[in-house]
Write an enzyme that holds these catalytic residues in place. Structure first.
Site, mmCIF file in Angstrom:
data_model
loop_
_atom_site.group_PDB
_atom_site.id
_atom_site.type_symbol
_atom_site.label_atom_id
_atom_site.label_comp_id
_atom_site.label_asym_id
_atom_site.label_seq_id
_atom_site.Cartn_x
_atom_site.Cartn_y
_atom_site.Cartn_z
ATOM 1 N N CYS A 111 0.828 -1.214 0.000
ATOM 2 C CA CYS A 111 0.000 0.000 0.000
ATOM 3 C C CYS A 111 0.858 1.258 0.000
ATOM 4 O O CYS A 111 0.398 2.319 -0.406
ATOM 5 C CB CYS A 111 -0.967 -0.011 1.186
ATOM 6 N N CYS A 164 11.483 7.871 -10.563
ATOM 7 C CA CYS A 164 10.222 7.445 -9.948
ATOM 8 C C CYS A 164 10.228 7.878 -8.485
ATOM 9 O O CYS A 164 11.036 8.710 -8.082
ATOM 10 C CB CYS A 164 10.015 5.933 -10.083
#
Length: 451
Positions: free
Chosen positions: A246, A408
């Protein structure tokens, strides 16, 4: 006449002083926990626990307070007094006091579970609050297990709470788990799932396993009756680059709340003997459409390495080595590229950023909208991998002297992108930034948002 500015300044000052005192208290409490851990290790005790308050007593009747407190479930025909007594005499271990563990613990304590064990090595931080509902801003920096204990005792002071504030591993898992009746896997990593599965099989403990990611959740019960174990379904761990938690993929807090509450429900059913336990079946929750599906999963694997009649694994192993992943949900940096194919964030700032180059940010558009570096262009990883970006940068890609830098959030997806782009353009200089935007915040610009 009231000086509103002076009052506002005084209020701000008091808030700042209170925050500083809370932070100091949290630091002192952490020092105490560290000291107790050191003493525990020196004396050979593997647990960080609070004393057993019920002395192992088996309760045979309910008190007046019990009857008043639990009356709404006592009157259920299939639950009744005997069901409540089973709960009162039960013990449940919850591994991970995060988005799943918090609601699970809250409902188990509220329902009257006699003893709860809380395992979490981590500390409370701001990114937890949207889903980890037992923690509070006042306890930021505190051990998650200790923070949850405070909240649970406010809810039900009759529930015994034991805190295990260290990382669960092959050395301490059997010692901790054997003292509980049911185990809840509320972790967020593959290595811990295999560890819990193997320990629960060996100790014959039901394992209630939940997971949540984005707007989806899953739930099942392993090691129960004739149902399969986790290894029966997943005999081989997935490659590290295929795993999303998550922290990387995101999650809605209400989804973790839904699955965590249902983990508590399954634990209660196992303890009380209520209804049809979710063993041999997988519950799938689609939060975006609010649809539940219940599907059959495979039965016990006859040649399972752990739960078969002749298991190959009879003691716990090194699960981080087995899975190729850390047993935490913290940053797990991949190592897919050689060092010369990567770029330190400070080197990028000092040398490359000042020269012509193409900086491609491979995060999702929603993440790119949160924050981005100057001159970065957003091309999500999926578009990089399917080459749909080529037309967009056809002119730049004609120049073999133009360096291509991939970026990223943490420096993992960018490595995958480099591997793909390099195969298409072998004559170009193609590198990624080590540590991604997290490294930019930590090493270059502390004011840059981190998430």
């Amino acid at each position: 006449m009231i000086d509103s500015e002076a009052l506002e300044n005084e209020r701000t000052k008091l808030k700042r002083e209170i925050a500083e005192l809370r932070a100091a208290l949290n630091r002192k409490e952490q020092c105490l926990r560290d000291l107790e851990t050191t003493i525990s290790e020196a004396t050979g005790d593997e647990d960080d626990v609070h004393p057993d308050t019920n002395g192992g007593v088996c309760h045979t009747q309910l008190s007046n307070d019990d009857i008043a407190r639990y009356s709404r479930q006592l009157i259920l025909p299939d639950f009744g007094v005997q069901g409540q007594l089973r709960l009162k005499n039960s013990s449940v271990l919850i591994v991970g006091m995060g988005g799943l563990g918090c609601p699970a613990a809250q409902y188990l304590a509220a329902a009257g579970c006699g003893k709860l064990g809380l395992i979490d090595y981590d500390e409370v931080e701001r990114s937890n609050f949207h889903r980890q509902i037992l923690h509070s801003e006042a306890r930021c920096g505190m051990s998650k297990a200790e923070s949850a204990r405070i909240a649970l005792l406010e809810l039900n002071q009759h529930c015994e709470i034991r805190c295990h504030t260290r990382l669960l591993n092959s050395r301490n898992a059997m010692h901790i788990i054997r003292t509980y009746d049911v185990v809840l896997d509320c972790s967020d990593n593959v290595a811990t799932r295999y560890l819990l599965n193997d320990a629960c099989v060996m100790l014959r403990k039901p394992l209630v396993s939940g997971s949540a990611l984005k707007t989806d959740g899953q739930l099942t019960v392993y090691c129960y009756g004739n149902g399969p174990c986790y290894r029966c379904i997943y005999p081989v761990p997935p490659p590290p680059e295929a795993v999303t938690n998550c922290g990387d993929g995101g999650v809605l807090g209400a989804v973790t709340g839904t699955i965590g509450a249902m983990q508590a429900l399954e634990a209660i059913k196992v303890i009380v003997g209520l209804g049809d336990v979710l063993a041999g079946r997988l519950l799938i929750f689609d939060g975006s459409s609010c649809l539940f599906r219940n599907i059959r999963i495979r039965s016990k694997r006859p040649n399972c390495h752990v739960c078969s009649a002749q298991p190959l694994i009879t003691e716990l192993i090194d699960y981080e080595l087995f899975c190729g992943m850390h047993a935490t949900d913290k940053d797990n940096p991949l190592q897919l590229l050689a060092s010369e194919e990567r770029l330190d964030v400070e080197e990028y700032r000092n040398k490359v950023q000042q020269q012509p180059h193409l900086l491609i940010d491979v995060r999702q558009p929603a993440e790119f909208e949160i924050c981005q570096l100057p001159d970065a262009v957003n091309v999500p990883l999926a578009e990089v991998l399917d080459d749909s970006y080529l037309k967009r940068f056809s002119k730049q890609l004609e120049d073999t002297q133009l360096p291509i830098i991939l970026l990223c959030r943490r420096g993992n997806d960018s490595q995958i992108a480099v591997q793909h782009v390099r195969n298409r353009f072998p004559k170009h200089s193609i590198r990624d930034i080590i540590g991604g935007l997290h490294a930019w915040t930590h090493k270059v610009d502390p004011s840059f948002p981190i998430y």
